[in-house]
Scaffold this motif. Sequence first.
Motif, PDB file in Angstrom:
ATOM      1  N   ASP A  20      16.774  -0.691  99.270  1.00 53.20           N
ATOM      2  CA  ASP A  20      16.981   0.347 100.283  1.00 53.20           C
ATOM      3  C   ASP A  20      18.108   1.291  99.853  1.00 53.20           C
ATOM      4  N   LEU A  21      18.204   2.422 100.531  1.00 49.63           N
ATOM      5  CA  LEU A  21      19.205   3.433 100.201  1.00 49.63           C
ATOM      6  C   LEU A  21      20.611   3.032 100.668  1.00 49.63           C
ATOM      7  N   ALA A  22      20.716   2.394 101.821  1.00 49.83           N
ATOM      8  CA  ALA A  22      22.030   2.079 102.400  1.00 49.83           C
ATOM      9  C   ALA A  22      22.894   1.206 101.480  1.00 49.83           C
ATOM     10  N   PRO A  23      22.384   0.071 100.929  1.00 44.61           N
ATOM     11  CA  PRO A  23      23.234  -0.727 100.039  1.00 44.61           C
ATOM     12  C   PRO A  23      23.667   0.039  98.781  1.00 44.61           C
ATOM     13  N   ALA A  24      22.788   0.897  98.263  1.00 43.45           N
ATOM     14  CA  ALA A  24      23.145   1.667  97.071  1.00 43.45           C
ATOM     15  C   ALA A  24      24.252   2.669  97.377  1.00 43.45           C
ATOM     16  N   ILE A  29      26.488   2.537  99.879  1.00 48.54           N
ATOM     17  CA  ILE A  29      27.724   1.803 100.176  1.00 48.54           C
ATOM     18  C   ILE A  29      28.360   1.293  98.882  1.00 48.54           C
ATOM     19  N   ALA A  30      27.550   0.746  97.981  1.00 44.81           N
ATOM     20  CA  ALA A  30      28.075   0.256  96.705  1.00 44.81           C
ATOM     21  C   ALA A  30      28.653   1.397  95.877  1.00 44.81           C
ATOM     22  N   ALA A  31      28.006   2.558  95.881  1.00 46.76           N
ATOM     23  CA  ALA A  31      28.513   3.705  95.124  1.00 46.76           C
ATOM     24  C   ALA A  31      29.849   4.185  95.677  1.00 46.76           C
ATOM     25  N   VAL A  32      29.965   4.241  97.002  1.00 49.67           N
ATOM     26  CA  VAL A  32      31.215   4.680  97.621  1.00 49.67           C
ATOM     27  C   VAL A  32      32.342   3.706  97.286  1.00 49.67           C
ATOM     28  N   ILE A  33      32.077   2.425  97.379  1.00 53.63           N
ATOM     29  CA  ILE A  33      33.099   1.420  97.061  1.00 53.63           C
ATOM     30  C   ILE A  33      33.477   1.492  95.581  1.00 53.63           C
ATOM     31  N   ALA A  34      32.496   1.692  94.703  1.00 56.41           N
ATOM     32  CA  ALA A  34      32.782   1.794  93.272  1.00 56.41           C
ATOM     33  C   ALA A  34      33.631   3.028  92.958  1.00 56.41           C
ATOM     34  N   VAL A  35      33.323   4.157  93.594  1.00 52.56           N
ATOM     35  CA  VAL A  35      34.106   5.376  93.360  1.00 52.56           C
ATOM     36  C   VAL A  35      35.530   5.201  93.867  1.00 52.56           C
ATOM     37  N   LEU A  36      35.697   4.618  95.051  1.00 49.46           N
ATOM     38  CA  LEU A  36      37.046   4.374  95.569  1.00 49.46           C
ATOM     39  C   LEU A  36      37.830   3.435  94.647  1.00 49.46           C
ATOM     40  N   GLY A  37      37.165   2.408  94.147  1.00 49.18           N
ATOM     41  CA  GLY A  37      37.819   1.496  93.218  1.00 49.18           C
ATOM     42  C   GLY A  37      38.222   2.192  91.931  1.00 49.18           C
ATOM     43  N   LEU A  38      37.353   3.056  91.414  1.00 46.50           N
ATOM     44  CA  LEU A  38      37.679   3.810  90.202  1.00 46.50           C
ATOM     45  C   LEU A  38      38.856   4.757  90.426  1.00 46.50           C
ATOM     46  N   VAL A  39      38.871   5.420  91.578  1.00 46.39           N
ATOM     47  CA  VAL A  39      39.989   6.324  91.886  1.00 46.39           C
ATOM     48  C   VAL A  39      41.296   5.545  91.950  1.00 46.39           C
ATOM     49  N   LEU A  40      41.299   4.416  92.630  1.00 45.52           N
ATOM     50  CA  LEU A  40      42.505   3.594  92.701  1.00 45.52           C
ATOM     51  C   LEU A  40      42.917   3.093  91.325  1.00 45.52           C
TER      52      LEU A  40
END
Length: 172
Positions: free
Chosen positions: A56-60, A62-73
Amino acid sequence: MKRRTRRRLPATVTAVVLLAACAAVAVFAIQMILGRTPVVDFPAVAGTLHATRWSDLAPAVIAAVIAVLGLVLLVLAILPGKLRVIPLDGPVPSGAARHSYRGMLRTAASTVDGVAGASVRLRGKRLLVKVSTRRTETAGLADAVRAAVGERLDRIGPAMRPTVRVRVRRTR
């Protein structure tokens, strides 16, 4: 002597998010232990999560947003901050506060004849001096400011001498 800025904003955001998550888990656990009705209906949440597929689109998203935030940090943690103390050349390790350093160079630029105002910006190995003048003819003013700032840099003696750029602006 090299003191760098602290990463207050990323550390604060991370701490607040972790504190909120821990507080929520503690509240839910205490409510379940005491036998009270939980704020969140866990069977409904579990049912929704169970019905969601990985395709589904929702898990992808959410995972992308969390990955981008982690990369920024991660990037903010790895990259060095701005120097708060400019190291000076000499036998004894010493330094000048960034604010004082800029103030001394701004004063040197302001003392040049014909300069009405000056501002100094220090970015890495570059020093940008912006001066304003009321003169109609600005020929030679940039060179005079560059010489005055260069003489002051010689007196201060930074460990890494920045390249000086001067911009002259006429005010009317």
